[in-house]
Design a protein around this motif. Sequence first.
Motif, mmCIF file in Angstrom:
data_model
loop_
_atom_site.group_PDB
_atom_site.id
_atom_site.type_symbol
_atom_site.label_atom_id
_atom_site.label_comp_id
_atom_site.label_asym_id
_atom_site.label_seq_id
_atom_site.Cartn_x
_atom_site.Cartn_y
_atom_site.Cartn_z
ATOM 1 N N TYR A 15 1.363 8.276 7.189
ATOM 2 C CA TYR A 15 -0.089 8.214 7.010
ATOM 3 C C TYR A 15 -0.683 7.450 8.184
ATOM 4 C CZ TYR A 15 0.753 9.675 2.212
ATOM 5 O OH TYR A 15 1.130 10.389 1.102
ATOM 6 N N SER A 16 -1.718 8.014 8.791
ATOM 7 C CA SER A 16 -2.368 7.392 9.955
ATOM 8 C C SER A 16 -3.864 7.317 9.715
ATOM 9 C CB SER A 16 -2.107 8.215 11.219
ATOM 10 O OG SER A 16 -0.718 8.354 11.430
ATOM 11 N N TRP A 17 -4.454 6.129 9.879
ATOM 12 C CA TRP A 17 -5.878 5.898 9.650
ATOM 13 C C TRP A 17 -6.671 6.179 10.915
ATOM 14 C CZ3 TRP A 17 -8.785 5.670 5.567
ATOM 15 C CH2 TRP A 17 -10.091 5.198 5.673
ATOM 16 N N ASP A 18 -7.777 6.890 10.792
ATOM 17 C CA ASP A 18 -8.704 7.140 11.888
ATOM 18 C C ASP A 18 -9.969 6.347 11.578
ATOM 19 O OD1 ASP A 18 -10.754 8.145 13.560
ATOM 20 O OD2 ASP A 18 -9.813 10.129 13.653
ATOM 21 N N GLU A 19 -10.088 5.168 12.173
ATOM 22 C CA GLU A 19 -11.216 4.269 11.899
ATOM 23 C C GLU A 19 -12.548 4.920 12.237
ATOM 24 O OE1 GLU A 19 -12.971 1.109 10.331
ATOM 25 O OE2 GLU A 19 -10.794 1.171 10.493
ATOM 26 N N ARG B 152 -11.192 8.361 7.902
ATOM 27 C CA ARG B 152 -10.309 9.255 7.175
ATOM 28 C C ARG B 152 -8.885 9.019 7.665
ATOM 29 N NH1 ARG B 152 -12.278 14.775 10.179
ATOM 30 N NH2 ARG B 152 -10.891 14.586 11.972
ATOM 31 N N PHE B 153 -7.950 9.709 7.052
ATOM 32 C CA PHE B 153 -6.561 9.547 7.449
ATOM 33 C C PHE B 153 -5.905 10.910 7.597
ATOM 34 C CE2 PHE B 153 -6.728 9.342 2.840
ATOM 35 C CZ PHE B 153 -5.689 10.155 2.419
ATOM 36 N N SER B 154 -4.770 10.910 8.247
ATOM 37 C CA SER B 154 -3.978 12.126 8.359
ATOM 38 C C SER B 154 -2.607 11.856 7.750
ATOM 39 C CB SER B 154 -3.847 12.578 9.817
ATOM 40 O OG SER B 154 -3.197 11.582 10.566
ATOM 41 N N ARG C 250 -5.219 16.301 5.904
ATOM 42 C CA ARG C 250 -6.265 15.346 6.249
ATOM 43 C C ARG C 250 -6.733 14.745 4.933
ATOM 44 N NH1 ARG C 250 -10.060 18.061 9.988
ATOM 45 N NH2 ARG C 250 -8.434 17.542 11.472
ATOM 46 N N GLY C 251 -7.109 13.468 4.949
ATOM 47 C CA GLY C 251 -7.506 12.829 3.701
ATOM 48 C C GLY C 251 -8.683 11.885 3.848
ATOM 49 N N TRP C 252 -9.324 11.633 2.704
ATOM 50 C CA TRP C 252 -10.493 10.766 2.631
ATOM 51 C C TRP C 252 -10.354 9.874 1.404
ATOM 52 C CZ3 TRP C 252 -10.220 15.893 3.464
ATOM 53 C CH2 TRP C 252 -10.732 16.385 4.655
ATOM 54 N N VAL C 253 -10.790 8.650 1.508
ATOM 55 C CA VAL C 253 -10.818 7.752 0.350
ATOM 56 C C VAL C 253 -12.020 8.154 -0.502
ATOM 57 C CG1 VAL C 253 -10.988 5.354 -0.407
ATOM 58 C CG2 VAL C 253 -9.698 5.928 1.680
ATOM 59 N N ALA C 254 -11.790 8.355 -1.802
ATOM 60 C CA ALA C 254 -12.831 8.894 -2.673
ATOM 61 C C ALA C 254 -13.312 7.910 -3.739
ATOM 62 C CB ALA C 254 -12.314 10.171 -3.350
ATOM 63 N N SER C 255 -12.804 6.677 -3.708
ATOM 64 C CA SER C 255 -13.251 5.703 -4.705
ATOM 65 C C SER C 255 -13.418 4.334 -4.065
ATOM 66 C CB SER C 255 -12.253 5.606 -5.862
ATOM 67 O OG SER C 255 -11.057 4.969 -5.438
ATOM 68 N N GLU C 256 -14.289 3.536 -4.644
ATOM 69 C CA GLU C 256 -14.509 2.189 -4.124
ATOM 70 C C GLU C 256 -13.262 1.332 -4.259
ATOM 71 O OE1 GLU C 256 -18.013 0.116 -5.369
ATOM 72 O OE2 GLU C 256 -19.269 1.905 -5.110
ATOM 73 N N ARG C 257 -12.475 1.554 -5.282
ATOM 74 C CA ARG C 257 -11.245 0.783 -5.481
ATOM 75 C C ARG C 257 -10.159 1.145 -4.462
ATOM 76 N NH1 ARG C 257 -10.639 -2.307 -10.065
ATOM 77 N NH2 ARG C 257 -12.230 -1.999 -11.647
#
Length: 171
Positions: free
Chosen positions: A53-57, A61-63, A84-91
Amino acid sequence: PAMALTMCAEPPTVEPMDTEMDPTTLMGTWFVQRQIPAVAFLEAGARNGVEVYSWDEEKARFSVCYTFNRRDAPDDKITTVRQRGWVASERGTLWNVAPLVGGLCPPVRLPFVIIDAKADSHMLCTGGLTSWLYLMTRERQPPAPMVEALLGKVERAGFDMAKVQVVQHTT
Protein backbone atom coordinates in the motif's frame (compact mmCIF):
# COMPACT_ATOMS: atom_id res chain seq x y z
CA PRO A 1 -14.17 15.59 -9.45
CA ALA A 2 -15.01 12.34 -11.20
CA MET A 3 -18.28 10.70 -10.27
CA ALA A 4 -17.91 7.25 -8.74
CA LEU A 5 -20.49 4.53 -8.70
CA THR A 6 -20.51 2.53 -5.49
CA MET A 7 -21.53 -1.02 -6.15
CA CYS A 8 -22.64 -3.18 -3.26
CA ALA A 9 -25.21 -5.94 -3.58
CA GLU A 10 -26.38 -5.47 -0.01
CA PRO A 11 -25.40 -3.39 2.99
CA PRO A 12 -22.23 -4.48 4.76
CA THR A 13 -22.76 -7.16 7.38
CA VAL A 14 -19.29 -6.77 8.83
CA GLU A 15 -18.66 -3.39 10.40
CA PRO A 16 -15.34 -1.54 10.39
CA MET A 17 -13.42 -1.56 13.64
CA ASP A 18 -14.81 0.99 16.06
CA THR A 19 -11.65 2.97 16.68
CA GLU A 20 -9.77 5.75 14.96
CA MET A 21 -6.94 4.66 12.68
CA ASP A 22 -4.55 6.85 10.75
CA PRO A 23 -4.70 5.18 7.31
CA THR A 24 -1.15 6.27 6.48
CA THR A 25 0.14 3.95 9.24
CA LEU A 26 -1.30 1.02 7.28
CA MET A 27 0.74 1.79 4.19
CA GLY A 28 3.68 -0.45 3.35
CA THR A 29 4.12 -4.18 2.90
CA TRP A 30 1.66 -6.80 4.11
CA PHE A 31 2.02 -10.57 3.77
CA VAL A 32 -1.28 -12.35 3.09
CA GLN A 33 -1.49 -15.28 5.52
CA ARG A 34 -5.11 -16.40 5.12
CA GLN A 35 -7.78 -15.53 2.62
CA ILE A 36 -11.25 -16.10 1.38
CA PRO A 37 -10.37 -14.98 -2.15
CA ALA A 38 -12.15 -11.96 -3.58
CA VAL A 39 -11.47 -13.24 -7.11
CA ALA A 40 -11.46 -17.01 -6.68
CA PHE A 41 -10.51 -17.94 -10.25
CA LEU A 42 -7.28 -15.94 -9.83
CA GLU A 43 -6.50 -16.38 -6.16
CA ALA A 44 -7.67 -19.84 -5.07
CA GLY A 45 -4.59 -21.76 -4.01
CA ALA A 46 -2.37 -18.68 -4.23
CA ARG A 47 0.96 -18.53 -2.42
CA ASN A 48 3.50 -15.81 -1.63
CA GLY A 49 0.75 -13.18 -1.45
CA VAL A 50 2.11 -9.70 -0.76
CA GLU A 51 0.13 -6.46 -0.77
CA VAL A 52 1.97 -3.14 -0.88
CA TYR A 53 0.00 0.00 0.00
CA SER A 54 1.40 3.40 -1.02
CA TRP A 55 -0.05 6.77 0.07
CA ASP A 56 -0.28 9.66 -2.41
CA GLU A 57 -0.43 12.77 -0.20
CA GLU A 58 -1.09 15.13 -3.11
CA LYS A 59 -4.15 13.20 -4.31
CA ALA A 60 -5.25 12.02 -0.83
CA ARG A 61 -5.53 8.43 -1.99
CA PHE A 62 -3.51 5.25 -2.00
CA SER A 63 -2.50 2.54 -4.42
CA VAL A 64 -2.38 -1.20 -3.86
CA CYS A 65 -0.10 -3.66 -5.64
CA TYR A 66 -0.97 -7.28 -4.86
CA THR A 67 1.46 -9.91 -6.11
CA PHE A 68 1.18 -13.67 -5.73
CA ASN A 69 1.85 -16.97 -7.42
CA ARG A 70 -1.26 -18.64 -8.79
CA ARG A 71 -2.02 -22.27 -7.98
CA ASP A 72 0.56 -24.56 -9.63
CA ALA A 73 2.55 -21.62 -11.08
CA PRO A 74 6.32 -21.61 -10.56
CA ASP A 75 7.68 -19.14 -7.99
CA ASP A 76 9.06 -16.88 -10.72
CA LYS A 77 5.66 -16.51 -12.46
CA ILE A 78 4.03 -13.66 -10.56
CA THR A 79 0.48 -12.38 -10.96
CA THR A 80 0.00 -8.67 -10.19
CA VAL A 81 -3.30 -6.98 -9.35
CA ARG A 82 -3.39 -3.19 -8.94
CA GLN A 83 -6.01 -1.04 -7.27
CA ARG A 84 -6.55 2.57 -6.33
CA GLY A 85 -8.14 3.45 -3.01
CA TRP A 86 -9.68 6.26 -0.99
CA VAL A 87 -10.41 6.63 2.71
CA ALA A 88 -14.20 6.76 3.07
CA SER A 89 -14.71 7.37 6.79
CA GLU A 90 -13.53 9.86 9.38
CA ARG A 91 -12.34 7.00 11.59
CA GLY A 92 -10.09 5.77 8.76
CA THR A 93 -11.30 2.16 8.90
CA LEU A 94 -13.67 2.19 5.93
CA TRP A 95 -12.05 2.59 2.54
CA ASN A 96 -13.17 2.30 -1.09
CA VAL A 97 -11.08 0.61 -3.76
CA ALA A 98 -11.28 0.29 -7.52
CA PRO A 99 -9.38 -2.12 -9.75
CA LEU A 100 -6.99 -0.71 -12.31
CA VAL A 101 -7.80 -2.29 -15.64
CA GLY A 102 -5.25 -1.69 -18.37
CA GLY A 103 -3.88 1.17 -16.28
CA LEU A 104 -7.30 2.85 -16.13
CA CYS A 105 -9.50 3.22 -13.08
CA PRO A 106 -13.19 2.57 -13.86
CA PRO A 107 -15.78 4.72 -12.08
CA VAL A 108 -16.54 1.96 -9.57
CA ARG A 109 -15.68 2.06 -5.90
CA LEU A 110 -16.01 -1.07 -3.84
CA PRO A 111 -16.07 -1.16 -0.03
CA PHE A 112 -12.90 -2.17 1.82
CA VAL A 113 -13.70 -2.66 5.49
CA ILE A 114 -10.93 -2.92 8.07
CA ILE A 115 -12.32 -5.09 10.84
CA ASP A 116 -9.14 -5.24 12.90
CA ALA A 117 -5.70 -3.69 12.53
CA LYS A 118 -2.56 -2.86 14.40
CA ALA A 119 -0.25 -0.89 12.10
CA ASP A 120 2.92 -2.71 13.10
CA SER A 121 1.56 -6.26 13.07
CA HIS A 122 -1.71 -7.15 11.32
CA MET A 123 -4.75 -6.14 9.29
CA LEU A 124 -8.03 -8.01 8.72
CA CYS A 125 -10.09 -6.64 5.84
CA THR A 126 -13.17 -7.55 3.85
CA GLY A 127 -15.68 -6.03 1.48
CA GLY A 128 -18.19 -5.75 4.30
CA LEU A 129 -19.85 -9.04 3.49
CA THR A 130 -18.45 -12.39 4.52
CA SER A 131 -17.73 -13.42 0.91
CA TRP A 132 -14.04 -12.42 0.95
CA LEU A 133 -11.39 -11.76 3.57
CA TYR A 134 -7.66 -11.12 3.88
CA LEU A 135 -5.68 -11.74 7.05
CA MET A 136 -2.36 -9.95 6.57
CA THR A 137 0.70 -9.48 8.74
CA ARG A 138 3.85 -7.39 8.58
CA GLU A 139 5.95 -10.55 8.96
CA ARG A 140 6.34 -13.14 6.22
CA GLN A 141 6.27 -15.92 8.84
CA PRO A 142 4.31 -14.58 11.83
CA PRO A 143 4.09 -16.41 15.16
CA ALA A 144 1.41 -19.13 15.07
CA PRO A 145 -0.35 -17.86 18.25
CA MET A 146 -0.84 -14.47 16.59
CA VAL A 147 -2.43 -16.03 13.50
CA GLU A 148 -4.65 -18.24 15.67
CA ALA A 149 -5.85 -15.20 17.67
CA LEU A 150 -6.67 -13.37 14.43
CA LEU A 151 -8.53 -16.40 13.09
CA GLY A 152 -10.62 -16.29 16.26
CA LYS A 153 -11.59 -12.70 15.38
CA VAL A 154 -12.45 -13.82 11.85
CA GLU A 155 -14.72 -16.56 13.19
CA ARG A 156 -16.41 -14.21 15.68
CA ALA A 157 -17.07 -11.77 12.80
CA GLY A 158 -19.20 -14.46 11.13
CA PHE A 159 -16.96 -15.80 8.38
CA ASP A 160 -17.30 -19.42 7.23
CA MET A 161 -14.02 -20.85 8.51
CA ALA A 162 -14.24 -23.76 6.05
CA LYS A 163 -13.67 -21.21 3.25
CA VAL A 164 -10.53 -19.70 4.79
CA GLN A 165 -7.44 -20.71 2.81
CA VAL A 166 -3.82 -20.75 3.95
CA VAL A 167 -1.53 -18.64 1.78
CA GLN A 168 1.88 -20.27 2.01
CA HIS A 169 5.07 -18.27 1.71
CA THR A 170 7.70 -20.32 -0.11
CA THR A 171 10.00 -17.49 -1.21
